[in-house]
Motif scaffolding. Structure first.
Motif, PDB file in Angstrom:
ATOM      1  N   SER A  95       0.848  -1.198   0.000  1.00  0.00           N
ATOM      2  CA  SER A  95       0.000   0.000   0.000  1.00  0.00           C
ATOM      3  C   SER A  95       0.880   1.244   0.000  1.00  0.00           C
ATOM      4  CB  SER A  95      -0.891   0.004   1.230  1.00  0.00           C
ATOM      5  OG  SER A  95      -0.094   0.142   2.390  1.00  0.00           O
ATOM      6  N   ALA A  96       0.248   2.369  -0.301  1.00  0.00           N
ATOM      7  CA  ALA A  96       0.986   3.644  -0.329  1.00  0.00           C
ATOM      8  C   ALA A  96       1.584   3.954   1.034  1.00  0.00           C
ATOM      9  CB  ALA A  96       0.037   4.759  -0.780  1.00  0.00           C
ATOM     10  N   LYS A  97       0.764   3.746   2.075  1.00  0.00           N
ATOM     11  CA  LYS A  97       1.278   4.108   3.397  1.00  0.00           C
ATOM     12  C   LYS A  97       2.442   3.191   3.805  1.00  0.00           C
ATOM     13  CE  LYS A  97      -2.190   1.557   6.034  1.00  0.00           C
ATOM     14  NZ  LYS A  97      -3.423   1.658   6.815  1.00  0.00           N
ATOM     15  N   ALA A  98       2.346   1.917   3.443  1.00  0.00           N
ATOM     16  CA  ALA A  98       3.438   0.992   3.779  1.00  0.00           C
ATOM     17  C   ALA A  98       4.725   1.386   3.060  1.00  0.00           C
ATOM     18  CB  ALA A  98       3.047  -0.432   3.411  1.00  0.00           C
ATOM     19  N   TYR A  99       4.561   1.791   1.784  1.00  0.00           N
ATOM     20  CA  TYR A  99       5.736   2.218   1.015  1.00  0.00           C
ATOM     21  C   TYR A  99       6.353   3.458   1.647  1.00  0.00           C
ATOM     22  CZ  TYR A  99       8.417   4.202  -2.865  1.00  0.00           C
ATOM     23  OH  TYR A  99       9.416   4.744  -3.621  1.00  0.00           O
ATOM     24  N   ILE A 100       5.514   4.400   2.009  1.00  0.00           N
ATOM     25  CA  ILE A 100       6.024   5.669   2.568  1.00  0.00           C
ATOM     26  C   ILE A 100       6.720   5.416   3.911  1.00  0.00           C
ATOM     27  CG2 ILE A 100       5.310   7.889   3.558  1.00  0.00           C
ATOM     28  CD1 ILE A 100       3.150   7.979   1.332  1.00  0.00           C
ATOM     29  N   ILE A 101       6.058   4.624   4.752  1.00  0.00           N
ATOM     30  CA  ILE A 101       6.649   4.352   6.076  1.00  0.00           C
ATOM     31  C   ILE A 101       7.997   3.641   5.912  1.00  0.00           C
ATOM     32  CG2 ILE A 101       6.367   3.029   8.228  1.00  0.00           C
ATOM     33  CD1 ILE A 101       3.303   3.562   7.900  1.00  0.00           C
ATOM     34  N   GLU A 102       8.025   2.684   5.010  1.00  0.00           N
ATOM     35  CA  GLU A 102       9.288   1.958   4.806  1.00  0.00           C
ATOM     36  C   GLU A 102      10.370   2.887   4.253  1.00  0.00           C
ATOM     37  OE1 GLU A 102      10.664  -2.449   3.366  1.00  0.00           O
ATOM     38  OE2 GLU A 102       9.070  -1.486   2.219  1.00  0.00           O
ATOM     39  N   SER A 103       9.969   3.798   3.385  1.00  0.00           N
ATOM     40  CA  SER A 103      10.933   4.745   2.815  1.00  0.00           C
ATOM     41  C   SER A 103      11.496   5.685   3.879  1.00  0.00           C
ATOM     42  CB  SER A 103      10.277   5.580   1.714  1.00  0.00           C
ATOM     43  OG  SER A 103       9.868   4.743   0.667  1.00  0.00           O
ATOM     44  N   LEU A 104      10.654   6.008   4.844  1.00  0.00           N
ATOM     45  CA  LEU A 104      11.116   6.915   5.900  1.00  0.00           C
ATOM     46  C   LEU A 104      12.043   6.211   6.883  1.00  0.00           C
ATOM     47  CD1 LEU A 104       7.761   8.792   6.728  1.00  0.00           C
ATOM     48  CD2 LEU A 104       9.742   9.718   5.506  1.00  0.00           C
ATOM     49  N   LEU A 105      11.700   4.946   7.192  1.00  0.00           N
ATOM     50  CA  LEU A 105      12.456   4.242   8.229  1.00  0.00           C
ATOM     51  C   LEU A 105      13.647   3.465   7.673  1.00  0.00           C
ATOM     52  CD1 LEU A 105       9.453   2.964  10.381  1.00  0.00           C
ATOM     53  CD2 LEU A 105      10.742   5.080  10.615  1.00  0.00           C
ATOM     54  N   GLN A 106      13.522   3.038   6.410  1.00  0.00           N
ATOM     55  CA  GLN A 106      14.649   2.342   5.753  1.00  0.00           C
ATOM     56  C   GLN A 106      14.824   2.930   4.350  1.00  0.00           C
ATOM     57  OE1 GLN A 106      14.197  -2.008   5.980  1.00  0.00           O
ATOM     58  NE2 GLN A 106      12.736  -1.635   7.609  1.00  0.00           N
ATOM     59  N   PRO A 107      15.376   4.100   4.273  1.00  0.00           N
ATOM     60  CA  PRO A 107      15.404   4.819   2.977  1.00  0.00           C
ATOM     61  C   PRO A 107      16.068   4.035   1.858  1.00  0.00           C
ATOM     62  CG  PRO A 107      16.103   6.242   4.771  1.00  0.00           C
ATOM     63  CD  PRO A 107      16.004   4.873   5.349  1.00  0.00           C
ATOM     64  N   GLY A 108      17.023   3.189   2.182  1.00  0.00           N
ATOM     65  CA  GLY A 108      17.723   2.440   1.138  1.00  0.00           C
ATOM     66  C   GLY A 108      16.856   1.380   0.483  1.00  0.00           C
ATOM     67  N   ALA A 109      15.699   1.064   1.087  1.00  0.00           N
ATOM     68  CA  ALA A 109      14.843  -0.012   0.567  1.00  0.00           C
ATOM     69  C   ALA A 109      14.196   0.366  -0.762  1.00  0.00           C
ATOM     70  CB  ALA A 109      13.766  -0.362   1.591  1.00  0.00           C
ATOM     71  N   HIS A 110      13.973   1.651  -0.989  1.00  0.00           N
ATOM     72  CA  HIS A 110      13.286   2.078  -2.223  1.00  0.00           C
ATOM     73  C   HIS A 110      14.052   3.226  -2.870  1.00  0.00           C
ATOM     74  CE1 HIS A 110       9.815  -0.374  -1.251  1.00  0.00           C
ATOM     75  NE2 HIS A 110       9.768   0.168  -0.041  1.00  0.00           N
ATOM     76  N   LEU A 111      15.161   2.917  -3.484  1.00  0.00           N
ATOM     77  CA  LEU A 111      15.927   3.978  -4.147  1.00  0.00           C
ATOM     78  C   LEU A 111      15.296   4.329  -5.480  1.00  0.00           C
ATOM     79  CD1 LEU A 111      19.741   3.266  -3.704  1.00  0.00           C
ATOM     80  CD2 LEU A 111      18.349   5.044  -2.640  1.00  0.00           C
ATOM     81  N   VAL A 112      15.118   5.619  -5.704  1.00  0.00           N
ATOM     82  CA  VAL A 112      14.608   6.060  -6.998  1.00  0.00           C
ATOM     83  C   VAL A 112      15.796   6.170  -7.945  1.00  0.00           C
ATOM     84  CG1 VAL A 112      13.469   7.952  -8.223  1.00  0.00           C
ATOM     85  CG2 VAL A 112      12.684   7.275  -5.946  1.00  0.00           C
ATOM     86  N   GLU A 113      15.596   5.667  -9.164  1.00  0.00           N
ATOM     87  CA  GLU A 113      16.694   5.626 -10.118  1.00  0.00           C
ATOM     88  C   GLU A 113      17.237   7.044 -10.369  1.00  0.00           C
ATOM     89  OE1 GLU A 113      15.646   3.578 -13.662  1.00  0.00           O
ATOM     90  OE2 GLU A 113      17.536   4.049 -14.647  1.00  0.00           O
ATOM     91  N   GLY A 114      18.558   7.133 -10.369  1.00  0.00           N
ATOM     92  CA  GLY A 114      19.201   8.423 -10.637  1.00  0.00           C
ATOM     93  C   GLY A 114      19.558   9.195  -9.383  1.00  0.00           C
ATOM     94  N   TYR A 115      19.142   8.667  -8.228  1.00  0.00           N
ATOM     95  CA  TYR A 115      19.448   9.373  -6.984  1.00  0.00           C
ATOM     96  C   TYR A 115      20.288   8.491  -6.065  1.00  0.00           C
ATOM     97  CZ  TYR A 115      16.102  12.856  -8.439  1.00  0.00           C
ATOM     98  OH  TYR A 115      15.462  13.828  -9.140  1.00  0.00           O
ATOM     99  N   PRO A 116      21.271   9.108  -5.405  1.00  0.00           N
ATOM    100  CA  PRO A 116      22.149   8.310  -4.533  1.00  0.00           C
ATOM    101  C   PRO A 116      21.457   7.940  -3.225  1.00  0.00           C
ATOM    102  CG  PRO A 116      22.744  10.634  -4.433  1.00  0.00           C
ATOM    103  CD  PRO A 116      21.661  10.516  -5.451  1.00  0.00           C
ATOM    104  N   ASN A 117      22.011   6.927  -2.578  1.00  0.00           N
ATOM    105  CA  ASN A 117      21.458   6.448  -1.305  1.00  0.00           C
ATOM    106  C   ASN A 117      21.991   7.312  -0.154  1.00  0.00           C
ATOM    107  OD1 ASN A 117      20.298   4.933   0.694  1.00  0.00           O
ATOM    108  ND2 ASN A 117      21.740   3.232   0.542  1.00  0.00           N
TER     109      ASN A 117
END
Lengths: 266, 600
Positions: A95-117
């Motif tokens: 879900s959107a909220k799960a993705y957002i929460i995971e991105s906030l707490l484990q930012p490396g889990a969802h790297l957007v292409e073209g951006y560094p970790n």
């Protein structure tokens, strides 16, 4: 009259320093204030209030704006416009909220292409958002093109643990007597008139303090008792209701006992 | 000074007890009237100014002494002694300010100090022992100047080298504490030391700050010594005295400039390590609330570059034969001025909505491009190359090479400088078309190109002008008096810059005593704006110069009534309006075997 060399040199040096000082005072003046703690647990918060609190966190304590823009491609981090709708489509079954929460707490889990970790975990120092703040921030991000459906229970209970910064702070032992503090809470202090604390009290006027020690530091509680307005008001509750005179009515012992009691509420 | 050492050691021995007591005490106490933060700020800045001076000056003082020893030129021995005399006078003040700073931490920030002690206590003893060794060595070095002359000069020089090694080691220990506060390492999540204290010492910013401070201390020592010489020049009663202090000022500025040229590179290294440690901290520093600070820094560094070059150009006027190089000066002014303007151009400005609409956004459509690091790196590297060119022209001002290969040598030198300029500009422009992470790496190529060019040019220049024909002797003491105000401008600017960088180093921690580990919950947790910081820096800088003047005056009292006005040490050698065909600190050939003639 011949001006002594020391006077001429001194005047010249003062002129040089004065010029630098004048220039430094002429450009924009920006302070860095320590972020205020946001506490929403126990309060009845509407989605709109939650989003507003999250936006504040986004701009202040979260320091998100240093890298992220909304509606503008950032050089260090992706544009967050529409993240509320995009987030639910990135990974099947998430879900959107799960993705957002995971991105906030484990930012490396969802790297957007073209951006560094490079994004730090938001619940760890130095950003160190507490559980309420992560909740509100998630709501704000969901609101950017999506539906706000995040609940406090969606945020892991471990979030914000040790967020105040470990080191010497973690070793703090309060000198007050928690038992005596409970008596202050229900008696002399009159706190029970507005606050609930576990099995004690039931008034909804002020926030429920049943788990206050989990989400707040002793520093905050001490400041809040002495300067309620200065320490900020919990979202969803009216401002200026908590009396500002506890510094006069409570003795030093009462005060420390009360804080010691509040720190037992976990 | 001995009292200060005893006080320090006594204090150190009771520190564990103090630390234990502190655990039971409040986290903070309030310093009367001005508050604890301002008290610590003032004393720390003063202490660092003095410490930089007494650590920086001996580095080049011993090099000058070695030159005097190996060439037998008594002037260098005299100059080295003059420099150490300045250092020696400031030694006690540095130690007392250090002790005062420690009292402030223990008394007003007990919890913070308890925590730092829990990590670094073993290093306190190392620091104390080094401090004792440094004090003892400098005493013998200074007071043994005459005793260890002649055949024993090698021992004396050895003492100078040893005192520098101790001084540098002290710097490394103290830097471990301050860098741990910026980029803590070797600790667990609760902030407790995990293993060896070495892991805490060897944190991300420790080595970059060691290098940066070491170089900056040399620059600082050079500028202060040059300002002292300028002051004496302006008050000189005789041509001989004026010539002597003109030369001393030149050497001080030469030392400062030589180190200053490589200082920006050390700054890049430090910046990279800050980003490597924590991106948020790096971004806060360069693009967050501190971004305007770098505009001020750009102004100050621009003044330093312009001032140093202007002094060299003025100095060329007292060198016969330098006229042939004056045509290059307008071009160099142009490059420096343009570089200065680029470096001082902000990326974005605080403007009204109407102004933003009129400009087409918060960034100026043209000037906005000059506000980014690509443009600034290019500007500063071109300014360094230009300053180096100024120095090369000054160096050969009164010399004409007699080597047969001079034409080819000159061509290679110009090609090296030109290639470096092309590389710098190429990567500066290319940086606009790549991601920031790639762009950061380009600064390394730019730096290497500049350093490479400097190396090639000097490698050719030294043999090319060895035994060169002289076009006339330097007329020491005839330089325009305004040049001496330039030296004072450089000293004041660099001191102020040190204060500003101290604020930057401390301010990037924001509301943390130890970043991410120990939060600042005092009433002073707000990091002030640049104007407030500038006011404070100016007040402390004024206090520093007042103290320096007082200390130098005290040191000068010993000279009163002495023959030749130079105290116990040998009277100053005679300059008589210039005796050297070489404007750089190369020796003349009046061999004295390392012993000053007046001292035998």
């Amino acid at each position: 009259m011949r001006v002594p060399v020391a006077v001429k040199v001194g005047a010249f040096a003062l002129f040089v320093m004065g010029t630098y000082t004048y220039y430094a005072n002429s450009i924009p003046q920006i302070q860095s204030k320590p972020p205020a703690e946001l506490s929403l647990e126990g309060g009845n918060v509407t989605p709109a209030q939650l989003v507003k609190a999250g936006e504040e966190t986004f701009k202040t304590k979260g320091t998100c704006e240093i890298c992220h823009r909304i509606g503008q491609k950032g050089t260090r981090a992706p544009d967050l416009a529409g993240i509320g709708s995009r987030a639910g489509k990135v990974k099947a079954g998430q879900s959107a909220k799960a993705y957002i929460i995971e991105s906030l707490l484990q930012p490396g889990a969802h790297l957007v292409e073209g951006y560094p970790n490079i994004m730090p975990q938001v619940d760890k120092p130095p950003i160190a958002l507490n559980r309420s703040e992560v909740w509100a921030l998630t709501a704000f991000l969901e609101s950017l093109g999506g539906t706000v459906d995040v609940k406090l229970d969606d945020i892991p209970k471990t979030v914000g643990a040790g967020a105040a910064g470990g080191g010497a702070t973690a070793e703090l032992k309060l000198p007050g007597d928690a038992k005596a503090g409970e008596a202050i809470f229900t008696g002399k202090g009159g706190c029970i008139a507005c606050h609930k604390a576990g099995k004690i009290g039931a008034s909804p006027v002020g926030p429920d303090l049943s788990q206050i020690a989990k989400i707040q530091t002793p520093d905050y509680l001490m400041r809040k008792i002495l300067d309620p307005a200065g320490a900020g008001t919990v979202a969803g509750f009216p401002k200026g209701v908590m009396p500002p005179m506890f510094g006069q009515t409570l003795t030093a012992k009462d005060y420390m006992d009360l804080v010691a009691f509040l720190m037992t509420l976990k | 000074m001995a009292l200060a050492v005893v006080a320090f050691l006594t204090l150190l021995s009771v520190l564990p007890a103090v630390a234990q007591d502190a655990a039971k005490e409040p986290a903070y106490r309030a310093f009367p009237l001005i508050g604890s933060r301002l008290a610590v700020w003032a004393v720390a800045q003063l202490h660092l100014n003095f410490a930089a001076f007494i650590l920086g000056v001996p580095i080049f003082a011993v090099i000058i002494e070695i030159i005097g020893w190996r060439t037998g030129d008594a002037r260098y021995d005299w100059l080295s002694h003059e420099f150490v005399k300045l250092t020696f006078a400031a030694f006690s003040t540095t130690a007392l300010l250090g002790a005062l700073l420690l009292f402030l931490f223990v008394g007003y920030y007990p919890k913070f100090w308890t925590y730092m002690t829990s990590i670094f206590f073993p290093t306190y003893w190392v620091y104390a022992l080094l401090f004792f060794a440094e004090t003892f060595t400098v005493y013998v070095w200074y007071y043994g100047w005459d005793w260890l002359s002649g055949p024993r000069k090698g021992i004396h020089v050895g003492l100078g080298v040893l005192s520098n090694l101790f001084g540098t080691a002290i710097l490394l220990v103290a830097n471990s504490w301050v860098t741990f506060m910026i980029s803590p390492a070797g600790i667990d999540e609760s902030g407790a030391l995990k293993g060896s204290v070495w892991a805490a010492i060897n944190n991300f910013t420790w080595m970059p700050i060691n290098i940066h401070r070491l170089i900056a201390n040399i620059v600082f020592g050079g500028t202060i010594a040059a300002a002292y010489a300028a002051f004496r020049f302006l008050g000189a009663k005789t041509d001989e005295e004026r010539a002597r202090y003109d030369w001393m000022g030149y050497i001080g500025n030469f030392v400062a400039l030589s180190a200053f040229i490589v200082l920006p590179f050390a700054g890049y290294y430090l910046g990279r390590e800050i980003y490597a440690f924590n991106q948020t901290m790096g971004i806060t520093m360069m693009g967050g609330f501190m971004s305007w600070l770098w505009i001020i820094q750009a102004i100050l560094i621009g003044v330093l570059f312009m001032g140093s070059n202007y002094y060299l150009w003025l100095g060329m006027e007292r060198i016969p034969g330098s006229e042939r190089y004056r045509r290059y000066v307008p071009i160099m002014i142009g490059i420096l001025a343009f570089g200065f303007m680029v470096w001082a151009t902000p990326r974005s400005m605080v403007i009204t909505l109407d102004e933003a609409r009129a400009m087409g956004g918060t960034h100026h459509p043209v000037l906005g491009f000059l506000g980014v690091m690509s443009a600034k790196n290019t500007a500063v590297n071109m300014m360094i190359l230009t300053t180096f060119l100024s120095f090369v022209l000054y160096r050969r001002a009164n010399r004409i090479s007699t080597k047969s290969w001079v034409g080819a040598g000159m061509i290679v030198q110009w090609v090296a400088l030109g290639l470096a300029a092309v590389v710098v500009v190429f990567y500066g422009v290319y940086g606009y078309f790549v991601e920031s992470m790639v762009r950061i790496g380009f600064s390394v190529y730019q730096v290497l190109a500049v350093l490479g060019a400097i190396g090639v040019v000097m490698a050719i220049d030294i043999p090319m002008f060895k035994g060169a024909r002289s076009t006339g002797t330097i007329r020491w003491g005839t330089i325009a008096p305004r040049s001496q105000y330039v030296l004072i401008l450089l000293a004041v600017t660099f001191t102020w810059l040190m204060g500003l960088m101290g604020f930057a180093r401390s301010g990037i921690r924001q509301h943390w005593h130890v970043y991410g580990v120990m939060r600042d919950s005092s009433v002073d947790a707000v990091t002030p704006a640049i104007g407030y910081a500038a006011n404070m820096i100016t007040i402390v800088t004024i206090a520093f110069f007042a103290l320096v003047m007082f200390i130098f005056w005290l040191g000068g009292l010993g000279e009163k009534g002495m023959a030749g006005g130079s105290g116990h040490h040998a009277p100053a050698p005679v300059f008589a309006g210039g005796s050297d065909a070489d404007p750089t600190p190369a020796p003349s050939r009046e061999s004295t075997g390392g012993r000053s003639p007046q001292r035998s």
